[in-house]
Design a protein around this motif. Structure first.
Motif, PDB file in Angstrom:
ATOM      1  N   GLU A   1       3.175  -2.829   3.699  1.00 40.43           N
ATOM      2  CA  GLU A   1       2.901  -4.118   3.383  1.00 40.43           C
ATOM      3  C   GLU A   1       2.278  -4.942   4.393  1.00 40.43           C
ATOM      4  OE1 GLU A   1       5.968  -8.556   3.077  1.00 40.43           O
ATOM      5  OE2 GLU A   1       7.266  -6.314   3.436  1.00 40.43           O
ATOM      6  N   ILE A   2       1.486  -5.685   3.742  1.00 41.04           N
ATOM      7  CA  ILE A   2       0.343  -6.179   4.694  1.00 41.04           C
ATOM      8  C   ILE A   2       0.986  -7.883   3.927  1.00 41.04           C
ATOM      9  CG2 ILE A   2      -2.113  -7.373   4.977  1.00 41.04           C
ATOM     10  CD1 ILE A   2      -1.073  -3.991   5.811  1.00 41.04           C
ATOM     11  N   GLU A   3       0.939  -8.305   5.197  1.00 39.48           N
ATOM     12  CA  GLU A   3       1.322  -9.921   5.109  1.00 39.48           C
ATOM     13  C   GLU A   3      -0.060 -10.699   5.787  1.00 39.48           C
ATOM     14  OE1 GLU A   3       3.542 -13.678   4.139  1.00 39.48           O
ATOM     15  OE2 GLU A   3       3.473 -11.537   3.166  1.00 39.48           O
ATOM     16  N   ILE A   4      -0.095 -11.347   4.422  1.00 41.17           N
ATOM     17  CA  ILE A   4      -1.560 -12.418   4.824  1.00 41.17           C
ATOM     18  C   ILE A   4      -1.416 -13.469   5.498  1.00 41.17           C
ATOM     19  CG2 ILE A   4      -3.821 -13.201   3.476  1.00 41.17           C
ATOM     20  CD1 ILE A   4      -4.211 -10.662   1.604  1.00 41.17           C
ATOM     21  N   LYS A   5      -1.595 -13.762   6.198  1.00 39.81           N
ATOM     22  CA  LYS A   5      -2.133 -15.444   6.568  1.00 39.81           C
ATOM     23  C   LYS A   5      -3.614 -16.473   7.292  1.00 39.81           C
ATOM     24  CE  LYS A   5       2.151 -15.362   6.192  1.00 39.81           C
ATOM     25  NZ  LYS A   5       2.922 -16.258   5.568  1.00 39.81           N
ATOM     26  N   VAL A   6      -3.514 -17.253   6.560  1.00 46.98           N
ATOM     27  CA  VAL A   6      -5.063 -18.205   6.853  1.00 46.98           C
ATOM     28  C   VAL A   6      -5.275 -18.816   7.348  1.00 46.98           C
ATOM     29  CG1 VAL A   6      -5.827 -16.982   4.841  1.00 46.98           C
ATOM     30  CG2 VAL A   6      -5.153 -18.635   4.332  1.00 46.98           C
ATOM     31  N   SER A   7      -4.046 -19.804   7.410  1.00 50.52           N
ATOM     32  CA  SER A   7      -3.525 -21.014   8.534  1.00 50.52           C
ATOM     33  C   SER A   7      -2.431 -20.351   9.668  1.00 50.52           C
ATOM     34  CB  SER A   7      -3.656 -22.659   8.105  1.00 50.52           C
ATOM     35  OG  SER A   7      -1.862 -22.364   7.295  1.00 50.52           O
TER      36      SER A   7
ATOM     37  N   ASN B   1       7.872  -6.660  15.669  1.00 50.87           N
ATOM     38  CA  ASN B   1       7.982  -5.280  14.766  1.00 50.87           C
ATOM     39  C   ASN B   1       6.749  -4.881  14.293  1.00 50.87           C
ATOM     40  OD1 ASN B   1       8.725  -7.502  12.909  1.00 50.87           O
ATOM     41  ND2 ASN B   1       9.648  -5.374  11.854  1.00 50.87           N
ATOM     42  N   ALA B   2       5.888  -6.076  13.874  1.00 45.20           N
ATOM     43  CA  ALA B   2       4.567  -6.578  13.069  1.00 45.20           C
ATOM     44  C   ALA B   2       3.694  -6.042  13.540  1.00 45.20           C
ATOM     45  CB  ALA B   2       4.464  -7.752  12.572  1.00 45.20           C
ATOM     46  N   GLY B   3       2.986  -5.046  13.310  1.00 43.98           N
ATOM     47  CA  GLY B   3       1.224  -5.021  13.580  1.00 43.98           C
ATOM     48  C   GLY B   3       0.827  -5.806  13.241  1.00 43.98           C
TER      49      GLY B   3
ATOM     50  N   TYR C   1       6.167   0.429   7.698  1.00 47.85           N
ATOM     51  CA  TYR C   1       5.416   0.158   8.308  1.00 47.85           C
ATOM     52  C   TYR C   1       5.011  -2.057   7.785  1.00 47.85           C
ATOM     53  CZ  TYR C   1       4.592   4.517  10.051  1.00 47.85           C
ATOM     54  OH  TYR C   1       4.284   5.859  10.448  1.00 47.85           O
ATOM     55  N   LEU C   2       5.502  -2.988   8.724  1.00 47.31           N
ATOM     56  CA  LEU C   2       4.796  -3.882   7.848  1.00 47.31           C
ATOM     57  C   LEU C   2       3.582  -4.675   9.568  1.00 47.31           C
ATOM     58  CD1 LEU C   2       4.993  -6.490   7.002  1.00 47.31           C
ATOM     59  CD2 LEU C   2       6.679  -7.507   8.983  1.00 47.31           C
TER      60      LEU C   2
ATOM     61  N   ILE D   1       1.277  -0.998  -0.031  1.00 49.29           N
ATOM     62  CA  ILE D   1       0.404   0.149   0.326  1.00 49.29           C
ATOM     63  C   ILE D   1       1.189   1.160   0.085  1.00 49.29           C
ATOM     64  CG2 ILE D   1      -1.561   1.017   0.967  1.00 49.29           C
ATOM     65  CD1 ILE D   1      -2.358  -1.666   2.583  1.00 49.29           C
ATOM     66  N   MET D   2       0.285   1.868  -0.705  1.00 53.14           N
ATOM     67  CA  MET D   2       1.614   3.288  -1.171  1.00 53.14           C
ATOM     68  C   MET D   2       1.114   4.608  -1.086  1.00 53.14           C
ATOM     69  SD  MET D   2       4.050   4.610  -4.162  1.00 53.14           S
ATOM     70  CE  MET D   2       2.634   4.529  -5.409  1.00 53.14           C
ATOM     71  N   SER D   3       0.530   5.017  -0.113  1.00 51.33           N
ATOM     72  CA  SER D   3       0.239   7.139   0.356  1.00 51.33           C
ATOM     73  C   SER D   3       0.724   7.412  -0.776  1.00 51.33           C
ATOM     74  CB  SER D   3       0.761   7.114   1.796  1.00 51.33           C
ATOM     75  OG  SER D   3       1.644   7.431   1.882  1.00 51.33           O
ATOM     76  N   LYS D   4       0.111   8.818  -0.527  1.00 50.34           N
ATOM     77  CA  LYS D   4       0.123   9.886  -1.229  1.00 50.34           C
ATOM     78  C   LYS D   4       1.556  10.772  -1.152  1.00 50.34           C
ATOM     79  CE  LYS D   4      -5.083  11.086  -1.857  1.00 50.34           C
ATOM     80  NZ  LYS D   4      -5.584  12.319  -1.358  1.00 50.34           N
ATOM     81  N   LEU D   5       2.292  10.512   0.053  1.00 49.87           N
ATOM     82  CA  LEU D   5       3.672  10.637   0.004  1.00 49.87           C
ATOM     83  C   LEU D   5       4.382   9.586  -0.511  1.00 49.87           C
ATOM     84  CD1 LEU D   5       2.640  12.178   3.543  1.00 49.87           C
ATOM     85  CD2 LEU D   5       3.303  12.827   2.462  1.00 49.87           C
TER      86      LEU D   5
END
Length: 170
Positions: A50-56, A96-98, A77-78, A41-45
């Motif tokens: 980065e979004i890491e998706i985990k489903v299991s 460190n990840a949200g 941000y991660l 996801i890139m903001s205007k600035l």
């Protein structure tokens, strides 16, 4: 929809960040990073998240053994996005990840804030262009697949109608 699949979580996160306000590109594995990112996801600035998706649970644990750990100077941000059913596995996610938890109704709840990457540097214009280009490429591939699916569906309907009316296919 239970919002437990990768595609469902992608859509929920994209909706949260707003695809009209940000450039959101799925599955970036070349052209910008040395690792694969489920969503960038890139903001205007020019700030990248980065979004890491985990489903299991197994996928979460396997990710903890990766050498790269989703590190890049161009990512500020991660976050990990997980379905509600994986809430008890949060301890497997790097510190460190949200964390975003996607509810079964599609609402996205921020469980933990990401720490700012201390080595972060903003994207250069060439990198911004490249990310936008990668996103545009996804659209045309999707349109091609959608067109092929529609044509296949039309052919199935035509065959079904012909069988019911006694008309032979060409």
């Amino acid at each position: 929809m239970n919002h437990e699949t990768t595609a469902e979580i992608e859509l929920a996160i994209a909706k949260k960040y707003g695809w009209r306000q940000n450039i959101i590109v799925p599955n970036v594995s070349w052209g910008l990073l040395y690792h694969e990112a489920d969503l960038l996801i890139m903001s205007k600035l020019g700030v990248l998240t980065e979004i890491e998706i985990k489903v299991s649970r197994l996928d979460l644990i396997a990710d903890s053994f990766k050498r790269q750990k989703h590190r890049s100077k161009i990512i500020k941000y991660l976050y990990f996005a997980i379905p509600r059913k994986l809430e008890k596995s949060i301890s497997s996610i790097q510190e460190n990840a949200g964390i975003y938890i996607v509810e079964t109704n599609g609402n996205v709840k921020k469980e933990r804030n990401a720490t700012t990457n201390p080595d972060f540097i903003k994207l250069k214009d060439e990198q911004r262009y490249n990310l936008a280009r990668l996103g545009a490429m996804r659209i045309w591939n999707l349109k091609q697949r959608l067109h092929e699916s529609i044509q296949s569906y039309k052919n199935i309907i035509k065959t079904f109608e012909n069988k019911n009316t006694g008309v032979k296919d060409d």
